[in-house]
Write a protein that holds these residues in place. Structure first.
Motif, mmCIF file in Angstrom:
data_model
loop_
_atom_site.group_PDB
_atom_site.id
_atom_site.type_symbol
_atom_site.label_atom_id
_atom_site.label_comp_id
_atom_site.label_asym_id
_atom_site.label_seq_id
_atom_site.Cartn_x
_atom_site.Cartn_y
_atom_site.Cartn_z
ATOM 1 N N THR A 55 0.828 -1.192 0.000
ATOM 2 C CA THR A 55 0.000 0.000 0.000
ATOM 3 C C THR A 55 0.871 1.254 0.000
ATOM 4 O OG1 THR A 55 -0.133 0.217 2.407
ATOM 5 C CG2 THR A 55 -1.701 -1.280 1.351
ATOM 6 N N THR A 56 0.221 2.383 -0.227
ATOM 7 C CA THR A 56 0.955 3.652 -0.250
ATOM 8 C C THR A 56 1.496 4.019 1.134
ATOM 9 O OG1 THR A 56 -1.145 4.831 0.072
ATOM 10 C CG2 THR A 56 -0.372 4.533 -2.199
ATOM 11 N N ARG A 57 0.948 3.417 2.182
ATOM 12 C CA ARG A 57 1.430 3.669 3.539
ATOM 13 C C ARG A 57 2.542 2.703 3.966
ATOM 14 N NH1 ARG A 57 -1.634 7.163 6.558
ATOM 15 N NH2 ARG A 57 -3.598 7.843 5.614
ATOM 16 N N PHE A 105 5.146 -4.339 8.085
ATOM 17 C CA PHE A 105 5.064 -2.882 8.082
ATOM 18 C C PHE A 105 6.246 -2.340 8.875
ATOM 19 C CE2 PHE A 105 3.701 1.149 10.001
ATOM 20 C CZ PHE A 105 3.396 1.860 8.840
ATOM 21 N N ASP A 106 7.053 -1.538 8.217
ATOM 22 C CA ASP A 106 8.228 -0.979 8.861
ATOM 23 C C ASP A 106 9.107 -2.131 9.369
ATOM 24 O OD1 ASP A 106 9.949 0.973 9.612
ATOM 25 O OD2 ASP A 106 8.803 1.640 11.348
#
Length: 208
Positions: A55-57, A105-106
């Motif tokens: 995703t963009t995030r 994520f991260d």
């Protein structure tokens, strides 16, 4: 002796231990939807679908499901010709279902893996009734983990994870104890969990 542990990856067959390293794809490597299908002998069919992306995030996700079915071969056992059920069987069915899910994520990641296999056994193993479709042996495995890889700079990483697993085995074995017909039921359940904390440092330039 089986090869387990890191030694075999360095020394090959001369090592007393070995390791299997499975590297899965990230969602960004799929970047959309994938599907595949296959056909094989003995009425075997397979189907797999995967969906993944980023995703963009910065959330990377991957979901994949696989199914397999096979009717089995027609087997001939001349030594069993005197048995009432005959010498041919097609009760060698097998089915498999697998699920894989991954999120990252991260510095965080989460992983879930599940597999289930159901199998008919027509060959009269362990003294069971030959060619009886009620002889089945099924097993399943579920693995999950959540972890974090914290980068501390200067080539240092603090890796931590929590993990758990669940295994089941369910076997049904038909026996003919005239005048009784008996199905022996074997069931095994295993559960485990754990935690790991690991500090890593790259000692040389270019080390992976």
């Amino acid at each position: 002796m089986p090869l387990v542990g890191p030694g075999a990856s360095v020394y090959g067959g001369n090592a007393a231990t070995g390791v299997i390293n499975v590297v899965t794809r990230a969602g960004r490597d799929v970047d959309g939807f994938e599907a595949s299908a296959g056909l094989g002998s003995h009425s075997a069919t397979g189907l797999r679908g995967s969906w993944g992306g980023r995703t963009t995030r910065g959330l990377d996700f991957l979901l994949s499901a696989t199914g397999y079915e096979a009717q089995g071969a027609t087997l001939t056992f001349p030594e069993m010709a005197s048995f009432e059920r005959g010498i041919h069987t097609r009760d060698d069915d097998e089915s498999r279902r697998q699920l894989f899910a991954r999120l990252s994520f991260d510095d965080w990641h989460a992983l879930l893996v599940h597999g289930q296999r159901d199998k008919q056994v027509p060959t009269g193993s362990y003294g069971t009734i030959f060619d009886d479709p009620r002889h089945t042996e099924d097993d399943g495995l579920t693995l999950g983990e959540i972890g974090n890889d914290l980068r501390l700079g200067s080539g240092m990483t603090l890796a931590s994870r929590l993990y758990a697993g669940h295994y089941t085995y369910d076997g049904r074995f038909p026996y003919d104890y005239e005048p009784l017909y008996v199905i022996n039921h074997d069931r095994v359940v295993g559960d485990w969990w754990g935690a790991e904390l690991r500090w890593q440092r790259k000692a040389w330039h270019g080390q992976d």
